[in-house]
Design a protein around this motif. Structure first.
Motif, mmCIF file in Angstrom:
data_model
loop_
_atom_site.group_PDB
_atom_site.id
_atom_site.type_symbol
_atom_site.label_atom_id
_atom_site.label_comp_id
_atom_site.label_asym_id
_atom_site.label_seq_id
_atom_site.Cartn_x
_atom_site.Cartn_y
_atom_site.Cartn_z
ATOM 1 N N PHE A 99 0.795 -1.225 0.000
ATOM 2 C CA PHE A 99 0.000 0.000 0.000
ATOM 3 C C PHE A 99 0.832 1.282 0.000
ATOM 4 N N ILE A 100 2.128 1.205 0.349
ATOM 5 C CA ILE A 100 2.966 2.410 0.293
ATOM 6 C C ILE A 100 3.900 2.418 -0.928
ATOM 7 N N GLY A 101 3.726 1.444 -1.813
ATOM 8 C CA GLY A 101 4.468 1.445 -3.061
ATOM 9 C C GLY A 101 5.763 0.656 -3.084
ATOM 10 N N LEU A 102 6.026 -0.141 -2.053
ATOM 11 C CA LEU A 102 7.225 -0.972 -2.048
ATOM 12 C C LEU A 102 6.918 -2.327 -2.684
ATOM 13 N N PRO A 103 7.869 -2.866 -3.451
ATOM 14 C CA PRO A 103 7.599 -4.150 -4.109
ATOM 15 C C PRO A 103 7.438 -5.292 -3.114
ATOM 16 N N LEU A 104 6.474 -6.144 -3.376
ATOM 17 C CA LEU A 104 6.245 -7.325 -2.551
ATOM 18 C C LEU A 104 7.035 -8.522 -3.063
ATOM 19 N N GLU A 105 7.533 -8.429 -4.284
ATOM 20 C CA GLU A 105 8.276 -9.525 -4.901
ATOM 21 C C GLU A 105 9.737 -9.102 -5.066
ATOM 22 N N MET A 106 10.619 -10.083 -5.006
ATOM 23 C CA MET A 106 12.047 -9.811 -5.080
ATOM 24 C C MET A 106 12.455 -9.423 -6.500
ATOM 25 N N TYR A 107 13.513 -8.617 -6.597
ATOM 26 C CA TYR A 107 13.952 -8.101 -7.888
ATOM 27 C C TYR A 107 15.458 -7.871 -7.882
ATOM 28 N N ALA A 108 16.009 -7.623 -9.058
ATOM 29 C CA ALA A 108 17.427 -7.274 -9.209
ATOM 30 C C ALA A 108 17.619 -6.584 -10.550
ATOM 31 N N PHE A 109 18.673 -5.767 -10.626
ATOM 32 C CA PHE A 109 19.034 -5.065 -11.848
ATOM 33 C C PHE A 109 20.520 -5.228 -12.099
ATOM 34 N N SER A 110 20.913 -5.204 -13.362
ATOM 35 C CA SER A 110 22.334 -5.213 -13.682
ATOM 36 C C SER A 110 22.949 -3.886 -13.228
ATOM 37 N N GLY A 111 24.248 -3.878 -13.071
ATOM 38 C CA GLY A 111 24.946 -2.645 -12.738
ATOM 39 C C GLY A 111 25.123 -2.368 -11.263
ATOM 40 N N ASN A 112 24.503 -3.185 -10.387
ATOM 41 C CA ASN A 112 24.601 -2.934 -8.941
ATOM 42 C C ASN A 112 24.516 -1.449 -8.639
ATOM 43 N N SER A 113 23.478 -0.825 -9.127
ATOM 44 C CA SER A 113 23.345 0.629 -9.059
ATOM 45 C C SER A 113 23.246 1.164 -7.640
ATOM 46 N N GLY A 114 22.815 0.355 -6.696
ATOM 47 C CA GLY A 114 22.656 0.827 -5.331
ATOM 48 C C GLY A 114 21.463 1.749 -5.156
ATOM 49 N N CYS A 115 20.668 1.895 -6.191
ATOM 50 C CA CYS A 115 19.498 2.768 -6.130
ATOM 51 C C CYS A 115 18.383 2.098 -5.342
ATOM 52 N N ILE A 116 17.619 2.911 -4.660
ATOM 53 C CA ILE A 116 16.389 2.413 -4.067
ATOM 54 C C ILE A 116 15.328 2.605 -5.136
ATOM 55 N N GLY A 117 14.643 1.547 -5.460
ATOM 56 C CA GLY A 117 13.678 1.619 -6.543
ATOM 57 C C GLY A 117 14.320 1.290 -7.876
ATOM 58 N N LYS A 118 13.702 1.749 -8.936
ATOM 59 C CA LYS A 118 14.166 1.436 -10.287
ATOM 60 C C LYS A 118 15.346 2.344 -10.655
ATOM 61 N N PRO A 119 16.477 1.748 -11.021
ATOM 62 C CA PRO A 119 17.601 2.593 -11.447
ATOM 63 C C PRO A 119 17.387 3.092 -12.872
ATOM 64 N N PRO A 120 18.029 4.194 -13.232
ATOM 65 C CA PRO A 120 17.967 4.612 -14.634
ATOM 66 C C PRO A 120 18.794 3.660 -15.490
ATOM 67 N N PHE A 121 18.482 3.594 -16.759
ATOM 68 C CA PHE A 121 19.178 2.711 -17.699
ATOM 69 C C PHE A 121 20.687 2.925 -17.647
#
Length: 139
Positions: A99-121
């Motif tokens: 309800f506050i917008g945090l993902p309920l399912e696990m995820y990962a992105f390339s680049g180990n961006s360290g961003c909270i949320g979706k990193p930019p491309f």
């Protein structure tokens, strides 16, 4: 005349073979806590649409049978790419949020961006020449 036709066919064969061959991107995923659902892997070749499901250059849904998954994208032309992965536990084809917008399912992105949320491309991208291997741990 026959030699010219033969030469044209030989050149066409080599040119088509060169364009048909591409690189590979191998994605090794660990950290799956539940042996359930699917892992959605998206390979993106541009910033627009990254990391939205359905807007990837190439994508795959793999049934989860173990706590780690490896998948290789083949025939990928050289260039800049980024990867987004989500463990779609309920197999609804999307990321579920609380309800506050945090993902309920696990995820990962390339680049180990360290961003909270979706990193930019640009923070998640890597350059593919012929072969690239990325290890991603879901969080």
């Amino acid at each position: 005349m026959k030699k010219i036709i033969l030469l044209v066919f030989i050149l066409a064969f080599f040119v088509s073979t060169a364009y048909a061959q591409g690189g590979t991107v191998t994605v090794k995923i660990t950290g799956l806590k539940k042996i359930k659902g699917e892992v959605l892997i998206g390979l993106y070749n541009k910033a627009k649409g990254f990391p939205d499901i359905g807007k990837e250059y190439k994508g795959i849904a793999i049934e989860v049978k173990t706590n780690s998954i490896t998948y290789t994208f083949v025939d990928v032309p050289p260039g800049d790419y980024a990867i987004a992965v989500v463990h779609d536990i309920n197999t609804n084809g999307k990321v579920d949020y609380n309800f506050i917008g945090l993902p309920l399912e696990m995820y990962a992105f390339s680049g180990n961006s360290g961003c909270i949320g979706k990193p930019p491309f640009k923070k998640a991208k890597f350059k593919l020449k012929d072969k690239y291997i990325v290890n991603l741990k879901l969080k």
